[in-house]
Write an enzyme that holds these catalytic residues in place. Structure first.
Site, PDB file in Angstrom:
ATOM      1  N   HIS D 188      15.301   8.439  -0.206  1.00  0.00           N
ATOM      2  CA  HIS D 188      14.609   7.426  -0.076  1.00  0.00           C
ATOM      3  C   HIS D 188      15.058   6.549   1.167  1.00  0.00           C
ATOM      4  O   HIS D 188      16.122   6.140   1.119  1.00  0.00           O
ATOM      5  CB  HIS D 188      14.386   6.561  -1.167  1.00  0.00           C
ATOM      6  CG  HIS D 188      13.037   5.556  -0.647  1.00  0.00           C
ATOM      7  ND1 HIS D 188      11.822   5.976  -0.632  1.00  0.00           N
ATOM      8  CD2 HIS D 188      13.174   4.096  -0.705  1.00  0.00           C
ATOM      9  CE1 HIS D 188      11.083   4.781  -0.403  1.00  0.00           C
ATOM     10  NE2 HIS D 188      11.902   3.860  -0.359  1.00  0.00           N
ATOM     11  N   GLY D 197       8.121   2.902  -1.798  1.00  0.00           N
ATOM     12  CA  GLY D 197       6.829   3.276  -1.374  1.00  0.00           C
ATOM     13  C   GLY D 197       6.863   3.710   0.131  1.00  0.00           C
ATOM     14  O   GLY D 197       7.822   4.101   0.573  1.00  0.00           O
ATOM     15  N   LEU D 223       7.862   6.523  -9.201  1.00  0.00           N
ATOM     16  CA  LEU D 223       8.175   6.669  -7.668  1.00  0.00           C
ATOM     17  C   LEU D 223       9.091   5.885  -7.427  1.00  0.00           C
ATOM     18  O   LEU D 223       9.356   4.625  -7.824  1.00  0.00           O
ATOM     19  CB  LEU D 223       6.893   6.197  -7.063  1.00  0.00           C
ATOM     20  CG  LEU D 223       7.116   6.221  -5.416  1.00  0.00           C
ATOM     21  CD1 LEU D 223       7.130   7.584  -4.991  1.00  0.00           C
ATOM     22  CD2 LEU D 223       5.943   5.345  -5.046  1.00  0.00           C
ATOM     23  N   ASP D 224      10.308   6.322  -6.814  1.00  0.00           N
ATOM     24  CA  ASP D 224      11.476   5.888  -6.395  1.00  0.00           C
ATOM     25  C   ASP D 224      12.261   4.782  -7.359  1.00  0.00           C
ATOM     26  O   ASP D 224      12.959   3.944  -7.034  1.00  0.00           O
ATOM     27  CB  ASP D 224      11.110   4.793  -5.292  1.00  0.00           C
ATOM     28  CG  ASP D 224      10.558   5.372  -4.098  1.00  0.00           C
ATOM     29  OD1 ASP D 224      10.644   6.628  -3.791  1.00  0.00           O
ATOM     30  OD2 ASP D 224       9.719   4.956  -3.174  1.00  0.00           O
ATOM     31  N   GLU D 225      12.109   5.197  -8.712  1.00  0.00           N
ATOM     32  CA  GLU D 225      12.643   4.490  -9.701  1.00  0.00           C
ATOM     33  C   GLU D 225      13.664   5.071 -10.583  1.00  0.00           C
ATOM     34  O   GLU D 225      14.227   4.707 -11.549  1.00  0.00           O
ATOM     35  CB  GLU D 225      11.724   4.015 -10.680  1.00  0.00           C
ATOM     36  CG  GLU D 225      10.440   3.262 -10.020  1.00  0.00           C
ATOM     37  CD  GLU D 225      10.500   1.675 -10.305  1.00  0.00           C
ATOM     38  OE1 GLU D 225      10.618   1.408 -11.635  1.00  0.00           O
ATOM     39  OE2 GLU D 225      10.253   0.901  -9.573  1.00  0.00           O
TER      40      GLU D 225
END
EC number: 3.5.1.10
Lengths: 279, 279, 279, 279
Positions: D188, D197, D223-225
């Site tokens: 990311h 995001g 998401l992205d976690e």
């Protein structure tokens, strides 16, 4: 003679009251627009200025007016803002070369790689993937002078503005270097001036350092002693063997070399008293 | 003889199959609980282990059983987990000393500062704010040996476990150092081995480096050549004079020294072949 | 009215062809010598310039001439190059305060600490070592407005140019902040905008980050949302508990705060669209 | 069934007195030599151990003996030390993919790239240089489920151990992710959890941060976690536009992704409570 693309005015010399005023006055009267202006005055009162500007102008007239306006000791030149032409030198290690090839292939290098020269042929397959001429010029069975003469003959074909030593593991003679004054950039695999010379990671391991580094610098007559352009480092610990350090160091080397080239190819680096001034 | 506080077992010697098994077996049979265990085997097959454990035990019995269980070449010791006693050496610069004093005052140093020794008296007012004895032992009108003998007399009062050279700007003789083998920690204001000796920031400025650093290391007979414990760095550029580098470097020096001391005072640092192993 | 000490001219406004030329012309005609000049034009065409100069001048005449020369939208001011007067706010943590006190005591802060204000009295002994007034203004049994009113009464005694929140753990109201627009600097113990609000190290631990950080920023009406001045980070790993992160983070916090203050106190920070421009 | 190559024993579960002792005892009795052993006990008393060993052994017998010796809650497995099989996902950006291709071509990836899958065909020419299958699976005119089903059909051909999202700009559904639990690694382009995001560099620019970063993490349903494996950062300043940050950030992204993959592919990463433990 008119030119509407962007240009860069590079000046340096002894500081003088009103220098910025006089130069910006010339550009103002020519109707040129300053996009970016950086100047620096060293403690020894040396003045450096890099002025990026845009607009139409007659080069001869502008240069002449600057000549008239500026005090005698100041040197200056105007470069168009454009890609440089370079030749890359390698030996056997691929990581810096690959980094440059990928950046070049995707238009991120600010330079055109005209050719790659190597004293070994191991990297030919990599270079050929990118459609760039590869010149294998072995140093074997040749004196150092003969080898360099062969290289110079090849360079004459391309007439590059800069030579990039992307892990080229041979020392260049003063005779060779003088053909490209301040136009040869090397990546050294240590945090100079620590570990000058051969096997810096082996030296670093033996000394037990906790940080390794890499240095991009201009090449002059003395080994690893030219003006430093950029440096970076990475933490290591007792678990790193010399080989591990070399592996980890490669990531630092290739990024530092790329960063240094970006600065040089954008005309941001001045040299003064063996130090670089980056504007 | 029973002891319920935490202890640290430190071992090193030639590697041998089953070492971890045998040692953890001894602790297991004594009902001791391992809180943290770290081991390392060097490429030259030297084994290092640091085992933090808790529980009641009879020291003599435990040591004896370890002696019986371990192969002959292994050295080991058990340290209680507690603060070390130290004496701090300074000359005129305050930043490292102040860092240690503040940490000590707020119980963050893992050590008790028994006294401060200096060859100048300029830092006496700072030290006195913290209620710590300050010994001004001038080197003037004394031979190096006489000066060191005066220092040793003072040290005998305090019998410290470690000496911390917090910008002590005098070289210690081999004769002095042998009283505190691997127990003297120095902060050098460069990224060793670059810029050994005097005026490293001046040297760094002259060389035009883009990164400065500091190194905490043990002191042995050779100047700035002892095992490195910790290093850190900071970016600089052409605008930094040697004086600016010195100013910026102070922040690095004091933090690196503190980090190195934390490692040493927690018995996390082994020394082997002039390198540190930090577990 | 004549003044021979160094001054700093600060300008910002919409970009215009010839701005540098016009301003440097005014200084040149007054016989003033530019020591350091930095300018920046944002992508939205906002112009910023910081000009450090020396020489004798009549302030009214110079300001008037600049007013006449510059286009209407440009704001500018001339600051003498001198220390700022500040008041420091703390709660219970000492590390940032101690850093500022030591720097102040050794003339390294570019500011005079007029007083320390705290909502607890735990740091009074530390402050008293340095002979600085300590005001214990408890928030207990007071509404937020009453508490801030008491603080404002104390501030009126000192009339500081800047307030430094050196780990002051209370949110200031918009009513309070408007008394010191862009003149309150806070250190937040996270890499903003990650972990806004309370217990950032606890949040960082829960998220499992591999790097922690600290952020020095101006305080405006929104919590932790003011313009960022400086940030720095430190690597952590799975072995760091939230408490370990807090301990390690303190070293980052105090150094970042000091670096940010150095920039602000030297008039190097402009604010534009909630971002800082550091010249 | 005998095997002389190197293996890695991975264990985790609730901590118990004597765990290290019991496990190293099993290996000792089998005549196996521990090359590297790392363990960690979390504050919540979860035990993790990674043991690299060499020697001949019968897998069934060894696993059975470990099963008998270890307390019930402990899970463990033995992996041969060998390259992983992976499929790389990309969209249009080349830098992370190129980094992986070069490392793969020079045997530096600790993995074999079986294929590249993309929802665009722009990177096909790059991939084809390296002789690796490229699957262009457009998401256009397909529902998200249909698109992922098409991808899954392709993946079945290769049966990879890990999926690497090397700037794959589409969110994967929970339905897809469950096929590869803890086996999908994403890069990311921000310092998570900041700027989750889309357009993180745009967000970073708007917020005026002074440091940008990149995060390699496992992908789970949110998401992205997912658990963070590695992060790194780079300094920026007010002169960086969002586009400049994106350019500079690429260097960080590709190196962080490579570092994270090296850890994962060498079986050094455990996952616990959404955090990674790297041994």
């Amino acid at each position: 003679m008119a030119d509407t693309s962007k240009h860069i005015l590079l000046m340096d010399g002894p500081d003088n009251k009103g220098l910025i005023y006089h130069v910006t006055g010339v550009l103002f009267r020519h109707g040129l627009n300053i996009i970016r202006n950086n100047e620096y005055v060293s403690p020894s009162r040396q003045f450096f200025m890099r002025t990026e500007f845009e607009g139409n102008f007659n080069t001869d007239v502008l240069l002449n007016e600057l000549q008239t306006t500026l005090p005698p000791g100041i040197t200056f030149r105007i470069n168009p803002k454009k890609k440089k032409n370079i030749v890359v030198f390698v030996t056997k290690e691929h990581h810096c070369l690959a980094e440059l090839l990928i950046r070049y292939a995707f238009n991120e290098l600010d330079a055109d790689i005209l050719a790659v020269i190597s004293n070994y042929n191991v990297l030919q397959p990599l270079v050929s993937k990118f459609g760039i001429p590869f010149h294998y010029i072995s140093h074997e069975h040749r004196s150092r002078e003969e080898h360099e003469e062969a290289i110079l003959r090849t360079l004459r074909i391309y007439d590059p503005e800069y030579l990039v030593l992307a892990k080229y593991m041979r020392v260049l003679t003063a005779g060779f270097v003088q053909h490209y004054p301040n136009r040869i950039i090397n990546i050294h695999h240590s945090f100079l001036p620590a570990f000058i010379g051969a096997s810096p990671y082996r030296q670093a391991y033996e000394r037990g350092v906790k940080i390794i580094g890499a240095t991009a610098h201009f090449v002059n007559n003395d080994l690893d002693e030219g003006p430093i352009i950029a440096q970076n480092v990475k933490e290591v610990d007792h678990r790193h063997t010399a080989a591990d350090m070399a592996t980890e160091g490669k990531d630092v080397e290739k990024i530092v070399l790329s960063q240094a080239l970006k600065l040089v190819f954008n005309d941001r680096v001045f040299i003064h008293e063996n130090r670089s001034v980056v504007l």
